[in-house]
Design a protein around this motif. Structure first.
Motif: not given
Length: 564
Positions: A59-80
């Motif tokens: 997101n700080a680099n102007s050479h990669i997806l300069k017109e976009y902001e990449l955002v991750m939505i996280e979620n977690f499974t159980s450990i069972d």
């Protein structure tokens, strides 16, 4: 209800973390991320760290997806293990049926989760990438057509084990496999490969100590990405009763095989034309000294961003032009564009050279390490043959005497053949004499052969020269020789039977010559005795000569010469 609340909470965190960086001219692209429970440290913690740093870089680099902001939505499974896959599928459906729209999915670090999720996600045209899922099953392109990973398949470890076993010439290996319910440990080999995570690996090592399966005779080969000091953390593990010293005793000299997780020279890092800054290089050095999986997670995000960046250029040239934000879960065409863009990428990332195989698996190097400096043992009992030779003086004396013995035996054979009709030789059996002479020659030859130095024997004859006769074969040879001897005796008796001959004493011989009528001839040969008595009763001088004739025949039969 708790799972849904947790997801919304995480989405807000993901968004709020990036809101300050968003500009009015940038469009947000969302990608989903699946991890195991936050209560489990280790791999997931490292993956999340590397992902966050990579998102900051993109997101700080102007050479990669300069017109976009990449955002991750996280979620977690159980450990069972019993519910992990079901939890992951539930989260996937939440991702799909609720806003925002996802463009890509970063699959779970666990293959147990990645497999069902990626199989279903392909039906929604979601490209999936992973930086740690290593199951060989994920290489099935028919079942997982939109899955790619920047971590190698476990099959690469097999090639590493093969190279290691070939190097040390180990042929017998035991493998300890981990599954959801059971471990099996075999003791029929000294080279033992363990495929287990930290908790189960601690139990195995403790059992090895309790069963004395360690020391100079054994080599344990473990997975190399277990974190440092993994065998010392036993909080709440009742199955591990061994002390730290016990665990170290088992692991002394053990080998570990792992995928090379970082570039050997960060100055070579080049993200398909995008060069990191000095600040980035310092971060990479820190990551290398602290985390194993963080480099894979970092490269996975950058690789995904580069694929999206290249796809955006292709979509913009379409008629009519299209853009990444136009993607929907029914858009197979755009999903294919993104997949083809990702397949053609090559870069030198934080984890080294990134290149995918035809099965969309990472091609990587392996690192083999050993704890301390233990020498490699054998994989079992080995037979070592050592040449034991007498001194040169003894061998020379033996050779000379054996040669003289051979010459003497040959001379005896010649004399036995030439004078075989002489009575003194005939009575000892010329045939048996010949066998004895030949046996002596063979015996002397064996003495000479056994005294030879192995270096004096041509290489082609060494197997024959060094062949050993086992007890069974030796016994059979003796039996055969006994049978031959018995057969020879039977034939001899049939051809020339043995006869009992009474040899008269000297007084009897003198008396018989002087007065054949008064001598007791009971000791003479039975046939000759009858003839002498008959002639003694029917005539004077003739009876005496007949008796003498009978006596002479008797003496001839026993090989006695009468003179005078």
């Amino acid at each position: 209800m708790w799972q849904y609340t947790q997801k919304i909470f995480l989405v807000v965190i993901a968004w709020s973390g990036c809101i300050g960086n968003l500009s009015a001219n940038k469009t947000v692209l969302y990608i989903g991320g699946l991890y195991q429970s936050v209560a489990v440290p280790g791999v997931n913690e490292e993956m999340q760290y590397g992902t966050k740093k990579a998102l900051d870089f993109v997101n700080a680099n102007s050479h990669i997806l300069k017109e976009y902001e990449l955002v991750m939505i996280e979620n977690f499974t159980s450990i069972d293990l019993a519910t992990m896959a079901g939890d992951a599928l539930g989260i996937l459906y939440d991702f799909i049926y609720e806003k925002p729209q996802l463009l890509m999915l970063i699959a779970s670090s666990s293959s147990l989760v990645a497999q069902p999720v990626c199989e279903v996600a392909s039906h929604y045209n979601l490209l999936q990438m992973s930086g740690s899922a290593s199951s060989p099953g994920l290489s099935d392109r028919d079942r997982y057509p939109l899955f790619m990973r920047l971590y190698p398949s476990d099959t690469i470890l097999v090639r590493g084990w093969e190279a290691l076993l070939r190097h040390f010439r180990w042929k017998r290996v035991a493998i300890v496999l981990e599954n959801a319910e059971m471990f099996s440990l075999r003791h029929d080999a000294r080279i033992i490969i363990v495929l287990a995570h930290e908790e189960m690996a601690r139990q195995i090592m403790c059992q090895a100590y309790l069963n004395n399966v360690y020391g100079q005779k054994f080599v344990w080969i473990l997975i190399g990405w277990l974190k440092a000091g993994w065998y010392l953390e036993r909080i709440g593990e009742d199955d591990v009763t061994c002390s730290n010293t016990d665990m170290k005793s088992v692991l002394d000299g053990h080998l570990s095989i792992k995928v090379s997780s970082y570039s050997q020279d960060f100055n070579k890092v080049n993200f398909h034309g995008v060069i990191p800054t000095e600040t980035d290089l310092k971060l990479y050095t820190k990551m290398k000294s602290t985390y194993y999986f963080a480099g894979f997670a970092y490269d996975t995000i950058v690789y995904a961003a580069l694929a999206l960046n290249h796809s955006e250029k292709l979509l913009a040239n379409m008629d009519p032009p299209r853009h990444l934000e136009d993607f929907t879960y029914q858009d197979a065409e755009m999903a294919n564009y993104i997949k083809e863009s990702a397949k053609g990428l090559q870069m030198h990332g934080v984890s080294g050279q990134v290149e995918l195989s035809t099965t969309h698996d990472r091609i990587s190097d392996l690192i083999i390490e050993q704890m301390q400096g233990k020498l490699p043992p054998t994989d079992g009992v080995k037979k070592i043959f050592v040449n034991l030779l007498q001194s040169l003086t003894i061998r020379i004396v033996t050779f000379v005497l054996s040669s003289l013995g051979i010459l003497f035996s040959i001379l005896c054979l010649i004399l036995n053949a030439k004078f075989r009709n002489m009575k003194v030789i005939k009575i000892s059996s010329p045939v048996l004499n010949a066998f004895i002479g030949i046996g002596c020659i063979l015996f002397y030859i064996v003495l000479i052969l056994f005294g030879l130095d192995i270096s004096d024997v041509p290489p082609s004859l060494i197997p024959v020269y060094c062949s050993r006769v086992g007890d069974t074969r030796l016994t059979m040879a003796i039996v055969v020789m006994i049978v031959i001897d018995i057969a020879m005796v039977v034939v001899w008796l049939a051809v020339d039977d043995l006869r009992s001959v009474a040899i008269p004493s000297e007084k009897q011989i003198t008396a018989l010559i002087r007065n054949p009528h008064q001598v007791n001839t009971s000791t003479l040969n039975r046939d000759h005795q009858k003839q002498a008595n008959y002639r003694g009763q029917h005539g004077g001088a003739n009876s005496k000569s007949a008796t003498v004739e009978a006596l002479q025949k008797t003496l001839d039969a026993v090989g006695v010469f009468c003179l005078g």
